[in-house]
Design a protein around this motif. Structure first.
Motif, PDB file in Angstrom:
ATOM      1  N   VAL A 107      93.910  12.874  27.601  1.00  0.00           N
ATOM      2  CA  VAL A 107      94.004  12.637  29.047  1.00  0.00           C
ATOM      3  C   VAL A 107      93.713  13.946  29.771  1.00  0.00           C
ATOM      4  O   VAL A 107      94.592  14.771  29.984  1.00  0.00           O
ATOM      5  N   MET A 108      92.440  14.104  30.118  1.00  0.00           N
ATOM      6  CA  MET A 108      91.959  15.330  30.765  1.00  0.00           C
ATOM      7  C   MET A 108      91.352  15.045  32.128  1.00  0.00           C
ATOM      8  O   MET A 108      91.448  15.859  33.042  1.00  0.00           O
ATOM      9  N   GLN A 115      89.605  16.214  37.191  1.00  0.00           N
ATOM     10  CA  GLN A 115      90.204  16.873  36.030  1.00  0.00           C
ATOM     11  C   GLN A 115      91.709  17.000  36.244  1.00  0.00           C
ATOM     12  O   GLN A 115      92.183  17.439  37.292  1.00  0.00           O
ATOM     13  N   LEU A 116      92.481  16.605  35.223  1.00  0.00           N
ATOM     14  CA  LEU A 116      93.935  16.495  35.347  1.00  0.00           C
ATOM     15  C   LEU A 116      94.687  17.668  34.745  1.00  0.00           C
ATOM     16  O   LEU A 116      95.854  17.887  35.066  1.00  0.00           O
ATOM     17  N   ILE A 117      94.073  18.400  33.816  1.00  0.00           N
ATOM     18  CA  ILE A 117      94.718  19.560  33.192  1.00  0.00           C
ATOM     19  C   ILE A 117      93.762  20.737  33.272  1.00  0.00           C
ATOM     20  O   ILE A 117      92.553  20.563  33.388  1.00  0.00           O
ATOM     21  N   ASP A 118      94.314  21.967  33.199  1.00  0.00           N
ATOM     22  CA  ASP A 118      93.455  23.135  33.358  1.00  0.00           C
ATOM     23  C   ASP A 118      92.691  23.449  32.074  1.00  0.00           C
ATOM     24  O   ASP A 118      92.929  22.854  31.013  1.00  0.00           O
ATOM     25  N   ASP A 119      91.758  24.401  32.167  1.00  0.00           N
ATOM     26  CA  ASP A 119      90.864  24.694  31.050  1.00  0.00           C
ATOM     27  C   ASP A 119      91.605  25.205  29.821  1.00  0.00           C
ATOM     28  O   ASP A 119      91.221  24.915  28.687  1.00  0.00           O
ATOM     29  N   SER A 120      92.682  25.978  30.014  1.00  0.00           N
ATOM     30  CA  SER A 120      93.429  26.492  28.865  1.00  0.00           C
ATOM     31  C   SER A 120      94.105  25.348  28.105  1.00  0.00           C
ATOM     32  O   SER A 120      94.197  25.365  26.865  1.00  0.00           O
ATOM     33  N   ALA A 121      94.564  24.333  28.839  1.00  0.00           N
ATOM     34  CA  ALA A 121      95.166  23.163  28.196  1.00  0.00           C
ATOM     35  C   ALA A 121      94.111  22.356  27.442  1.00  0.00           C
ATOM     36  O   ALA A 121      94.372  21.847  26.350  1.00  0.00           O
TER      37      ALA A 121
END
Length: 269
Positions: A107-108, A115-121
């Motif tokens: 789930v991104m 976009q629901l989560i940041d790039d590091s996630a």
């Protein structure tokens, strides 16, 4: 008779259409007992999400251990994991569990493309969770993000699936529910050698909230019941298509699919 058990690790949807709530309903209507690990709380309805609060990684781990230390889990899935710390905690928990029936719904990116989560996630998920998945189930937008392929056709879904497979996953199922036109509702599976295209009738409804969560939960349920992966996907696809046909007109926005469609269907017989 042994009862099949599935575990969902995901966020709570206060509107009842997606996340933990959708997963548990899907498990139940596919004859599987559902257990859960809540990763975040959301305040949402059919129109919007107004607040999100993460559960602490320690509490995520405590929920997981409480379930698996007592109950034999036959299959599990992940949904919204929210941040890098929770992703790493869940990855460690799944590794300690040692099972193989693992469905990772990355789930991104939302069905609308946000976009629901940041790039590091995202990177943590690719590094720590993807290699553990029996099947990865990105939607069209997530598949584009992961593969770098712009998807407008089934052939491009196949190209994207091959690139995602190269990230180190065992198999990948690209969900086409957000596609437009003749490609709507077509899903493409790739196991590193062969492609399988899942194509059922497309249901024209705006009430499709929870479709992706429910497909992943359906796959998980049928894996828990002992079906092989392709059979589990086919059964889950049929379930979600029927649930879309009996989707619910509740609220003033995008309503949920009809998870309990056998009961709805019986009202018209």
């Amino acid at each position: 008779m042994k009862t099949a058990v599935a575990l969902t690790i995901a966020g709570s949807d206060s509107g009842g259409g997606a996340g933990i709530q959708a997963d548990l309903k899907t498990f139940a209507f596919n004859y599987v007992h559902g257990t859960s690990v809540v990763t975040c709380l959301t305040a949402q309805n059919t129109k919007e999400v107004t607040e999100v609060m993460a559960v602490s990684p320690a509490m995520v781990k405590a929920q997981f251990e409480a379930v698996v230390n007592d109950i034999k889990v036959d299959a599990l899935k992940t949904g919204m994991l929210f941040n890098q710390e929770i992703i790493s905690t869940v990855a460690d928990c799944i590794k300690s569990w040692g099972g193989t029936n693992i469905v990772i719904d990355p789930v991104m990116v939302s069905r609308t493309g946000a976009q629901l989560i940041d790039d590091s996630a995202v990177e943590a998920m690719k590094r720590e969770l993807f290699p553990q998945a029996l099947v990865l189930t990105p939607n069209i937008y997530e598949a584009q993000l992961l593969s770098g392929v712009s998807i407008t056709s089934v052939d491009e879904m196949k190209q994207a699936a091959a690139k995602i497979y190269d990230l180190g996953v065992k198999t990948v199922l690209i969900k086409g529910g957000a596609a437009e036109g003749e490609n709507k509702g077509i899903d493409v599976f790739f196991d590193g050698q062969d492609y399988t295209v899942f194509r059922l009738k497309a249901i024209d409804t705006v009430n499709n909230h929870g479709t992706g969560c429910s497909l992943g939960a359906g796959i998980t349920a049928h894996l828990a019941l002992g079906k092989p992966l392709l059979g589990a996907i086919a059964s889950a696809k049929e379930y979600v298509t029927n649930a879309l046909e009996y989707s619910l007109e509740i609220g003033s926005g995008c309503g949920p699919i009809g998870h309990f469609f056998p009961m709805i269907e019986s009202q018209y017989q």
